[in-house]
Scaffold this active site. Structure first.
Site, PDB file in Angstrom:
ATOM      1  N   GLN A 207      69.243  99.138  -8.454  1.00 38.72           N
ATOM      2  CA  GLN A 207      69.007  98.030  -9.388  1.00 38.72           C
ATOM      3  C   GLN A 207      67.949  98.404 -10.433  1.00 38.72           C
ATOM      4  OE1 GLN A 207      68.863  93.636  -8.379  1.00 38.72           O
ATOM      5  NE2 GLN A 207      66.698  94.132  -8.295  1.00 38.72           N
TER       6      GLN A 207
ATOM      7  N   LEU B 116      62.104  94.744   4.797  1.00 35.53           N
ATOM      8  CA  LEU B 116      62.088  93.282   4.684  1.00 35.53           C
ATOM      9  C   LEU B 116      63.181  92.851   3.717  1.00 35.53           C
ATOM     10  CD1 LEU B 116      58.285  92.396   4.455  1.00 35.53           C
ATOM     11  CD2 LEU B 116      59.757  92.467   6.437  1.00 35.53           C
TER      12      LEU B 116
ATOM     13  N   GLY C 279      64.094  84.036  -4.495  1.00 32.19           N
ATOM     14  CA  GLY C 279      63.447  83.143  -3.537  1.00 32.19           C
ATOM     15  C   GLY C 279      63.630  83.598  -2.102  1.00 32.19           C
ATOM     16  N   ALA C 280      63.416  82.646  -1.158  1.00 36.41           N
ATOM     17  CA  ALA C 280      63.374  82.959   0.282  1.00 36.41           C
ATOM     18  C   ALA C 280      62.391  84.112   0.475  1.00 36.41           C
ATOM     19  CB  ALA C 280      64.754  83.308   0.831  1.00 36.41           C
TER      20      ALA C 280
ATOM     21  N   HIS D  39      59.419  86.779   1.144  1.00 39.21           N
ATOM     22  CA  HIS D  39      58.766  87.414   2.286  1.00 39.21           C
ATOM     23  C   HIS D  39      57.694  88.358   1.734  1.00 39.21           C
ATOM     24  CE1 HIS D  39      61.253  90.761   1.071  1.00 39.21           C
ATOM     25  NE2 HIS D  39      62.347  90.062   1.278  1.00 39.21           N
ATOM     26  N   ASN D  40      57.057  89.101   2.644  1.00 37.02           N
ATOM     27  CA  ASN D  40      55.944  89.954   2.192  1.00 37.02           C
ATOM     28  C   ASN D  40      56.370  91.040   1.211  1.00 37.02           C
ATOM     29  OD1 ASN D  40      53.965  88.560   3.453  1.00 37.02           O
ATOM     30  ND2 ASN D  40      54.071  89.755   5.350  1.00 37.02           N
ATOM     31  N   GLY D  41      57.641  91.448   1.252  1.00 31.72           N
ATOM     32  CA  GLY D  41      58.136  92.436   0.282  1.00 31.72           C
ATOM     33  C   GLY D  41      58.009  91.884  -1.132  1.00 31.72           C
ATOM     34  N   HIS D  42      58.486  90.654  -1.326  1.00 34.92           N
ATOM     35  CA  HIS D  42      58.346  89.997  -2.633  1.00 34.92           C
ATOM     36  C   HIS D  42      56.865  89.859  -2.984  1.00 34.92           C
ATOM     37  CE1 HIS D  42      62.277  88.110  -1.267  1.00 34.92           C
ATOM     38  NE2 HIS D  42      62.618  88.590  -2.448  1.00 34.92           N
TER      39      HIS D  42
ATOM     40  N   GLN E 114      75.738  87.092 -10.176  1.00 34.97           N
ATOM     41  CA  GLN E 114      75.635  88.411  -9.550  1.00 34.97           C
ATOM     42  C   GLN E 114      76.221  88.438  -8.134  1.00 34.97           C
ATOM     43  OE1 GLN E 114      71.202  88.321  -9.741  1.00 34.97           O
ATOM     44  NE2 GLN E 114      71.293  89.342  -7.760  1.00 34.97           N
TER      45      GLN E 114
HETATM   46  P1  AMP Z   1      65.546  89.412  -4.412  1.00 40.32           P
HETATM   47  O1  AMP Z   1      64.906  88.079  -4.243  1.00 40.32           O
HETATM   48  O2  AMP Z   1      66.235  89.901  -3.184  1.00 40.32           O
HETATM   49  O3  AMP Z   1      66.384  89.496  -5.660  1.00 40.32           O
HETATM   50  O4  AMP Z   1      64.357  90.446  -4.625  1.00 40.32           O
HETATM   51  C1  AMP Z   1      63.438  90.267  -5.674  1.00 40.32           C
HETATM   52  C2  AMP Z   1      62.640  91.534  -5.837  1.00 40.32           C
HETATM   53  O5  AMP Z   1      61.942  91.800  -4.626  1.00 40.32           O
HETATM   54  C3  AMP Z   1      63.532  92.749  -6.106  1.00 40.32           C
HETATM   55  O6  AMP Z   1      62.914  93.549  -7.099  1.00 40.32           O
HETATM   56  C4  AMP Z   1      63.571  93.433  -4.781  1.00 40.32           C
HETATM   57  O7  AMP Z   1      63.794  94.824  -4.880  1.00 40.32           O
HETATM   58  C5  AMP Z   1      62.177  93.140  -4.248  1.00 40.32           C
HETATM   59  N1  AMP Z   1      62.164  93.287  -2.802  1.00 40.32           N
HETATM   60  C6  AMP Z   1      62.979  92.719  -1.898  1.00 40.32           C
HETATM   61  N2  AMP Z   1      62.701  93.162  -0.653  1.00 40.32           N
HETATM   62  C7  AMP Z   1      61.681  94.044  -0.784  1.00 40.32           C
HETATM   63  C8  AMP Z   1      60.952  94.861   0.142  1.00 40.32           C
HETATM   64  N3  AMP Z   1      61.215  94.858   1.441  1.00 40.32           N
HETATM   65  N4  AMP Z   1      59.982  95.647  -0.354  1.00 40.32           N
HETATM   66  C9  AMP Z   1      59.689  95.685  -1.680  1.00 40.32           C
HETATM   67  N5  AMP Z   1      60.350  94.945  -2.588  1.00 40.32           N
HETATM   68  C10 AMP Z   1      61.335  94.130  -2.157  1.00 40.32           C
END
Ligand code: AMP
Length: 389
Positions: free
Chosen positions: A263, A294, A141-142, A144-147, A171
Site C-alpha cells: 500500500q 496487530l 478505525g477499530a 489498536h497499538n499499531g495505529h 476499497q
Molecule cells: P487500517 O485502519 O487497517 O487502514 O490501517 C491504517 C494504517 O495503520 C495503515 O497505514 C496501516 O498500515 C497501519 N497499521 C495497521 N496495522 C499496523 C501495525 N500492526 N503496525 C503498524 N502499522 C499498522
C-alpha cells in the site's frame, strides 16, 4: 496506567490529588515560617496551594477541554488560592456534566471528532495561518497499538495531528468484509485523545462521496501484483480515498504502516502522479508479544485461530535465518509449506519482491531490497504480513 482511566476518573483523581496535598500543606506548623522576613505564612501557603493546583490540574492528562479549563482555574487560584473554590468548581463541573447527561465519549467526541470537511478545513486554515506543520494518519478505525504508533510518530514530528477514521467502501471488493468490518468510533476517540491527536475526522460515506468517484488510477506494477491481483479494485479505492483525504487535509506529512507494505508503494506512486506535495512516512510493524502483526481483523479470530496465527510471523522470521544460503524459490517453498502444514491456515500468496518496485525476484542478486509479502487465510480471516530479508 493513567491513560486507561476514564475522563471522569481522571478529573476526580486530579481534584482529590489537589485537595489531599493542599490539606497536608494547610496543616504544616506555622512556626516553620514565622521567622521568614520575606514571606508571610499566608502568602507562602497560598502560593504552595496554587502550585499544587496547577500541577494537579495540568499534569494529570484530562481531555483537552478539561485541561484548558484546568489551566484557567489554576490562574484564578494563583490569585485567590482557595481550596474551597477548587471543591466548589469540582462539584459544579461534575454536577453540570451529570445534569447535561454527557458521557465521557460524548465529551471526547465533541472535543475531538467532526464528521464534515467544512469544520476540518476551518480548523486547519487557522493552523496553517500560524505556519503550523500538519501531520495526518488515515485509518479505517477499530484502532489498536499499531495505529497508535503511527499517531505517536505524527504527534512527535508535527504541530497538529489529524487522524481520519473512515471505512472506505470503494476499497472493499468483498461486501461481507465491508459489512463485518469492526466499527468502534467512540473507543477510537478515547484512544486517540490519549495519544495526543488533535482532530479526528470521521466522515460519513455521503460526506466523502457526495457523487460516485469514477476516477481510475493507472499506477503500474506496484498496484497490479499481489494484493492488486488478488483484490481487484482495492488499490484504486485506496488511491481514491487517500487522494481525497490529502486534498482535504493538505498535510505536510502522512504516516502509513509497513504492515500494508505494498500500500505504501501505491500511495507513493499516486502522490507522484497527482503531484501532491506531501511527505510519505513509513512506520514499522507493531506486533503482539507472540509475533502476530496487530490488525483490526485479529478480533475476528477464534481462540484456536488466534493461537495458531503467530505461525505466520514465526515462519517468516525463521526463513530469514537461512535466506542467504538457500535460493529464493527454496525460501518461498519453505514458507508456504510450513504454514500450509497447519490445517487452519491457507497461504493465498507468498512472493519475494523488490521493496521499491514490487516486482518478483528470482535471485537474491536481483535487488538490494528484498521483501517477502504474504497473505494467509486463518480460517475465514485474511491476514497479511511481510519481512525484509
Ligand atoms: P487500517 O485502519 O487497517 O487502514 O490501517 C491504517 C494504517 O495503520 C495503515 O497505514 C496501516 O498500515 C497501519 N497499521 C495497521 N496495522 C499496523 C501495525 N500492526 N503496525 C503498524 N502499522 C499498522
Amino acid at each position: 496506567m493513567i491513560n486507561r482511566l476514564s475522563v471522569t476518573q481522571k478529573l476526580v483523581l486530579s481534584f482529590v490529588f489537589v485537595i489531599i496535598v493542599g490539606s497536608i500543606l494547610l496543616s504544616l506548623p506555622i512556626s516553620h515560617y514565622a521567622n521568614s522576613p520575606e514571606t508571610s505564612y499566608l502568602d507562602h501557603l497560598f502560593n504552595t496551594v496554587s502550585m499544587v493546583c496547577v500541577t494537579g490540574l495540568s499534569v494529570v492528562p484530562v481531555s483537552k477541554a478539561y485541561n484548558g479549563l484546568g489551566q484557567i482555574l489554576s490562574m484564578l487560584l494563583m490569585q485567590t488560592g482557595g481550596l474551597g473554590l477548587v471543591s466548589l468548581i469540582a462539584f459544579s463541573t461534575y454536577t453540570l456534566k451529570n445534569k447535561l447527561g454527557l458521557s465521557d465519549q460524548d465529551l471526547l467526541q465533541s472535543a475531538l471528532s467532526r464528521d464534515n470537511q467544512k469544520d476540518l478545513k476551518a480548523y486547519l486554515a487557522e493552523a496553517k495561518q500560524d505556519n503550523k506543520k500538519i501531520g495526518f494518519v488515515p485509518t479505517m478505525g477499530a484502532l489498536h497499538n499499531g495505529h497508535l504508533s503511527l499517531v505517536q510518530h505524527c504527534v512527535k514530528n508535527n504541530d497538529v495531528c489529524v487522524v481520519s477514521v473512515f471505512v472506505n467502501p470503494t476499497q472493499f471488493n468483498d461486501k461481507h468484509d465491508l459489512e463485518t468490518y469492526p466499527r468502534t468510533l467512540e473507543a477510537d476517540c478515547v484512544l486517540l485523545e490519549s495519544a495526543g491527536c488533535d482532530y479526528v475526522f470521521a466522515p460519513s460515506v455521503e460526506e466523502m462521496y457526495p457523487e460516485p468517484d469514477t476516477r481510475t488510477f493507472d499506477l503500474g506494477t506496484v498496484s497490479e501484483v499481489m494484493e492488486g491481483a488478488k483484490r481487484p479494485g482495492h488499490f484504486n479505492g485506496v488511491a481514491q480515498v487517500v487522494s481525497k483525504l490529502f486534498y482535504i487535509v493538505e498535510p505536510d506529512n502522512a504516516y502509513f504502516g509497513e504492515k500494508d507494505f505494498q500500500q505504501i508503494a501505491v500511495i507513493r506512486a499516486m502522490v507522484k502522479q497527482l503531484d501532491i506535495p506531501v511527505k510519505i512516512n513509513d512506520c514499522p510493524i507493531l506486533r503482539e508479544a507472540d509475533g502476530l502483526a496487530l490488525s483490526s481483523r485479529n478480533v475476528r479470530l477464534t481462540p484456536e485461530q488466534r493461537q495458531k496465527a503467530p505461525l505466520i510471523a514465526r515462519t517468516l522470521k525463521e526463513s530469514a535465518n537461512f535466506a542467504p544460503e538457500k535460493s529464493v524459490q527454496e525460501v518461498i517453498d519453505y514458507v508456504i509449506n510450513t504454514i500450509n502444514a497447519d490445517p487452519v491456515m491457507r497461504v493465498e500468496y507468498y512472493e519475494i519482491v523488490d521493496g521499491n518496485t514490487m516486482e518478483s525476484i528470482k535471485n537474491w542478486s536481483d535487488t538490494t531490497y528484498p521483501v517477502g509479502c504474504i497473505t494467509v487465510y486463518c480460517g475465514e480471516v485474511r491476514l497479511i504480513d511481510n519481512i525484509k530479508y
